[in-house]
Structures are given as C-alpha cells and as structure tokens.
Scaffold this motif. Structure first.
Motif, PDB file in Angstrom:
ATOM      1  N   LYS A  51      38.573  18.223  55.066  1.00  0.00           N
ATOM      2  CA  LYS A  51      39.205  17.161  54.291  1.00  0.00           C
ATOM      3  C   LYS A  51      40.664  16.951  54.688  1.00  0.00           C
ATOM      4  CE  LYS A  51      36.312  17.807  50.180  1.00  0.00           C
ATOM      5  NZ  LYS A  51      36.314  18.185  48.736  1.00  0.00           N
ATOM      6  N   THR A  52      41.277  17.947  55.295  1.00  0.00           N
ATOM      7  CA  THR A  52      42.693  17.829  55.661  1.00  0.00           C
ATOM      8  C   THR A  52      42.890  17.453  57.125  1.00  0.00           C
ATOM      9  OG1 THR A  52      42.880  20.194  56.158  1.00  0.00           O
ATOM     10  CG2 THR A  52      43.348  19.500  53.902  1.00  0.00           C
ATOM     11  N   TRP A  53      41.814  17.116  57.823  1.00  0.00           N
ATOM     12  CA  TRP A  53      41.892  16.699  59.220  1.00  0.00           C
ATOM     13  C   TRP A  53      41.323  15.294  59.370  1.00  0.00           C
ATOM     14  CZ3 TRP A  53      43.540  19.806  63.442  1.00  0.00           C
ATOM     15  CH2 TRP A  53      43.817  21.140  63.121  1.00  0.00           C
ATOM     16  N   THR A  54      41.861  14.547  60.329  1.00  0.00           N
ATOM     17  CA  THR A  54      41.306  13.236  60.640  1.00  0.00           C
ATOM     18  C   THR A  54      41.373  13.008  62.143  1.00  0.00           C
ATOM     19  OG1 THR A  54      41.345  10.889  60.019  1.00  0.00           O
ATOM     20  CG2 THR A  54      43.462  11.921  60.485  1.00  0.00           C
ATOM     21  N   TRP A  55      40.539  12.086  62.620  1.00  0.00           N
ATOM     22  CA  TRP A  55      40.635  11.621  63.996  1.00  0.00           C
ATOM     23  C   TRP A  55      41.262  10.235  63.962  1.00  0.00           C
ATOM     24  CZ3 TRP A  55      38.972   7.145  66.287  1.00  0.00           C
ATOM     25  CH2 TRP A  55      39.096   7.076  67.676  1.00  0.00           C
ATOM     26  N   LYS A  56      42.134   9.955  64.938  1.00  0.00           N
ATOM     27  CA  LYS A  56      42.714   8.617  65.012  1.00  0.00           C
ATOM     28  C   LYS A  56      42.930   8.238  66.477  1.00  0.00           C
ATOM     29  CE  LYS A  56      46.565   8.574  62.778  1.00  0.00           C
ATOM     30  NZ  LYS A  56      47.956   8.400  62.269  1.00  0.00           N
ATOM     31  N   ASN A  57      42.985   6.950  66.717  1.00  0.00           N
ATOM     32  CA  ASN A  57      43.270   6.431  68.041  1.00  0.00           C
ATOM     33  C   ASN A  57      44.728   6.000  68.079  1.00  0.00           C
ATOM     34  OD1 ASN A  57      42.528   5.671  70.696  1.00  0.00           O
ATOM     35  ND2 ASN A  57      42.451   3.539  70.061  1.00  0.00           N
ATOM     36  N   THR A  58      45.496   6.518  69.034  1.00  0.00           N
ATOM     37  CA  THR A  58      46.921   6.231  69.123  1.00  0.00           C
ATOM     38  C   THR A  58      47.227   5.456  70.393  1.00  0.00           C
ATOM     39  OG1 THR A  58      47.430   8.288  70.306  1.00  0.00           O
ATOM     40  CG2 THR A  58      47.434   8.364  67.892  1.00  0.00           C
ATOM     41  N   GLU A  59      48.334   4.701  70.382  1.00  0.00           N
ATOM     42  CA  GLU A  59      48.711   3.901  71.539  1.00  0.00           C
ATOM     43  C   GLU A  59      49.189   4.770  72.700  1.00  0.00           C
ATOM     44  OE1 GLU A  59      51.571   0.978  70.481  1.00  0.00           O
ATOM     45  OE2 GLU A  59      50.202  -0.170  69.194  1.00  0.00           O
ATOM     46  N   ASP A  60      49.837   5.889  72.396  1.00  0.00           N
ATOM     47  CA  ASP A  60      50.440   6.687  73.463  1.00  0.00           C
ATOM     48  C   ASP A  60      49.578   7.839  73.938  1.00  0.00           C
ATOM     49  OD1 ASP A  60      50.687   8.104  71.122  1.00  0.00           O
ATOM     50  OD2 ASP A  60      52.700   8.827  71.521  1.00  0.00           O
ATOM     51  N   ALA A  61      48.511   8.204  73.196  1.00  0.00           N
ATOM     52  CA  ALA A  61      47.721   9.373  73.581  1.00  0.00           C
ATOM     53  C   ALA A  61      46.217   9.152  73.491  1.00  0.00           C
ATOM     54  CB  ALA A  61      48.115  10.571  72.717  1.00  0.00           C
ATOM     55  N   GLY A  62      45.784   7.982  73.080  1.00  0.00           N
ATOM     56  CA  GLY A  62      44.354   7.787  72.875  1.00  0.00           C
ATOM     57  C   GLY A  62      43.893   8.552  71.652  1.00  0.00           C
ATOM     58  N   TRP A 161      61.364  21.459  67.717  1.00  0.00           N
ATOM     59  CA  TRP A 161      60.519  20.356  67.270  1.00  0.00           C
ATOM     60  C   TRP A 161      61.313  19.058  67.124  1.00  0.00           C
ATOM     61  CZ3 TRP A 161      55.635  20.889  67.850  1.00  0.00           C
ATOM     62  CH2 TRP A 161      54.993  22.112  67.618  1.00  0.00           C
ATOM     63  N   ASP A 162      60.667  17.961  67.445  1.00  0.00           N
ATOM     64  CA  ASP A 162      61.165  16.626  67.158  1.00  0.00           C
ATOM     65  C   ASP A 162      59.934  15.763  66.913  1.00  0.00           C
ATOM     66  OD1 ASP A 162      60.104  16.215  69.714  1.00  0.00           O
ATOM     67  OD2 ASP A 162      62.059  16.349  70.687  1.00  0.00           O
ATOM     68  N   ASP A 163      60.002  14.477  67.142  1.00  0.00           N
ATOM     69  CA  ASP A 163      58.862  13.596  66.886  1.00  0.00           C
ATOM     70  C   ASP A 163      58.075  13.265  68.146  1.00  0.00           C
ATOM     71  OD1 ASP A 163      59.591  13.511  64.197  1.00  0.00           O
ATOM     72  OD2 ASP A 163      60.928  11.805  64.521  1.00  0.00           O
ATOM     73  N   GLN A 164      58.315  14.000  69.230  1.00  0.00           N
ATOM     74  CA  GLN A 164      57.668  13.730  70.506  1.00  0.00           C
ATOM     75  C   GLN A 164      56.519  14.713  70.779  1.00  0.00           C
ATOM     76  OE1 GLN A 164      58.776  10.908  72.067  1.00  0.00           O
ATOM     77  NE2 GLN A 164      60.069  10.827  70.229  1.00  0.00           N
ATOM     78  N   ASP A 215      46.161  16.973  71.082  1.00  0.00           N
ATOM     79  CA  ASP A 215      45.477  16.249  72.151  1.00  0.00           C
ATOM     80  C   ASP A 215      45.292  17.189  73.338  1.00  0.00           C
ATOM     81  OD1 ASP A 215      44.332  14.043  73.429  1.00  0.00           O
ATOM     82  OD2 ASP A 215      46.239  13.436  74.318  1.00  0.00           O
ATOM     83  N   ALA A 216      44.347  16.843  74.222  1.00  0.00           N
ATOM     84  CA  ALA A 216      44.175  17.477  75.530  1.00  0.00           C
ATOM     85  C   ALA A 216      44.058  18.996  75.423  1.00  0.00           C
ATOM     86  CB  ALA A 216      45.333  17.093  76.466  1.00  0.00           C
ATOM     87  N   PHE A 217      43.069  19.449  74.666  1.00  0.00           N
ATOM     88  CA  PHE A 217      42.859  20.886  74.449  1.00  0.00           C
ATOM     89  C   PHE A 217      41.926  21.419  75.518  1.00  0.00           C
ATOM     90  CE2 PHE A 217      40.672  24.533  72.671  1.00  0.00           C
ATOM     91  CZ  PHE A 217      41.672  25.245  72.043  1.00  0.00           C
TER      92      PHE A 217
END
Length: 222
Positions: A51-62, A161-164, A215-217
């Motif tokens: 319930k605390t995980w989701t899949w999403k499609n992003t512009e920068d990483a798919g 850490w930052d937002d990248q 991503d990319a595991f």
C-alpha cells in the motif's frame, strides 16, 4: 500483467567492479507489448507493505517504483526499516547490487534510502542506511539479528541528498565478509565493514520511513 526482468546470465565488467554475471535486472518499464501499469504488475518483487509503494511513469527516467507514505502497516519483529521491497526467488552470496535512487522529500538528518542484502527473514538480515547525517542510527551499515538494528560501522560521511537521481552500489563478498557501499563515486566506498554473520540471502531496496523513487535495479554475482 507485464514486467521487464532479465534472468539470463550476462557477462558484465567495469573498471570499478569484478567480472560477474547479471542474475536479475529490472528497469520497471516493461516492454512495448507489455508495459508495466501498476505495482501489481511487478510479479518478481515482494513488497512487505504494497500500500505504500506505487509504480509511475516519469519524463526523465521512464518507469520507476516509489514509496508514497512515510508510515507503514508493516511492523517488523524488531526495530528496523518499514518500507521493504525484496526480489523474489533470488538468494545471492558474492554479489553486486546497483540502482538509481531519488529522494522525494527532505526529512532532515535521517533522510534516507535503504539497501537490503543477506536477508534470511524479517529478524535476520543486513541493510545499509544511507542517512543524510550519520549517527549510530543513520548513515551506517546495519545488522538485524533477533534484536533492534545495530550499526556495524562508525561512518562519519554525510550522504549528500538533494532532489536529483543518485547511483548506489553495494558490493558484498561472503568469503571475506567485506561489505562496501558506494554513493555516486563508484571507485571509493562511502562506507565499508567486514562481517560474516549471514551468508547468502535475498536482496532488496526501500527506506526506514522516508520517500524515494527507484530505477535501474541490477544484481550481479561473482
């Protein structure tokens, strides 16, 4: 249902890693014929609190998987991370784990992501806590052994850490007990320790109680 999983053993080698075999790889994109559309499509993963995980499609990483809530309904037997995603049906000893991660919320000194390895069960495993500011409970390589998590290291390096997106690698040799963790710099360990408590085990990603996208595991053995 769709997912992109590579279980074929492919030679991999780089200047900063031993030669090995890729035994698992997931970029969370799926294929053109079978795109991933939800976290439920990722059948090779076990989410201890889906319930605390989701899949999403992003512009920068798919496609990526993302932790969406800081709290979790998963309550481990002893104090340890609450957000855990483990690869199913994969036990590895000498291994290298690589992935990309983006922290999506600044929570201060303990802003983190976690990498799990040597996982036997919910009471016996290692993990690396990549916390922003190290202390005995943050920014350390940890062990859970029928007791609340205990730091095996005395790391003093900040995790920047930052937002990248950032690159993480964990390299483990069960013969020598050496565990090395790398953050962006893949040649100099961010932290390391030697411990032989657990042998081969499962691997995964997550956080203690923070928000991250992954991503990319890839897992390779040597």
């Amino acid at each position: 249902m769709a997912l992109l999983i590579s279980l074929a053993t492919t030679d991999v080698e780089s200047a900063d890693a031993p030669k090995g075999k890729v035994v698992f790889s997931d970029d969370f994109d799926g294929t053109e014929a079978k795109p991933v559309q939800s976290i439920g499509d990722l059948k090779q993963w076990e989410f201890l609190d889906p319930k605390t995980w989701t899949w999403k499609n992003t512009e920068d990483a798919g496609g990526v998987i993302e932790i969406t809530e800081r709290s979790s309904e998963y309550k481990p037997p002893t104090r340890s991370p609450g957000h855990v995603a483990l690869v199913k049906d994969l036990n590895v000893g000498n291994c290298e784990i690589r992935f990309r991660v983006r922290s999506t919320k600044d929570t201060g000194n303990h802003r983190d992501c976690c990498v799990f390895f040597g996982y036997q069960d919910a009471s016996h495993f290692y993990y690396c806590h990549l916390g922003a500011k190290p202390d005995p409970h943050s920014g350390q390589i940890m062990i859970v052994n029928e007791a609340p998590r205990l730091a095996l290291t005395k790391n003093e390096k900040l995790t920047p850490w930052d937002d990248q997106w950032h690159n993480v690698m964990v390299r483990r040799n069960i013969d020598t007990g050496l565990i090395e963790v790398f953050f962006d710099d893949m040649t100099t360990p961010h932290m390391s320790v030697t411990d032989k408590t657990f042998a081969a085990g499962r691997v995964g990603i997550g956080s203690f109680d923070d928000l991250n996208a992954f991503d990319a595991f890839t897992v390779s053995t040597f």
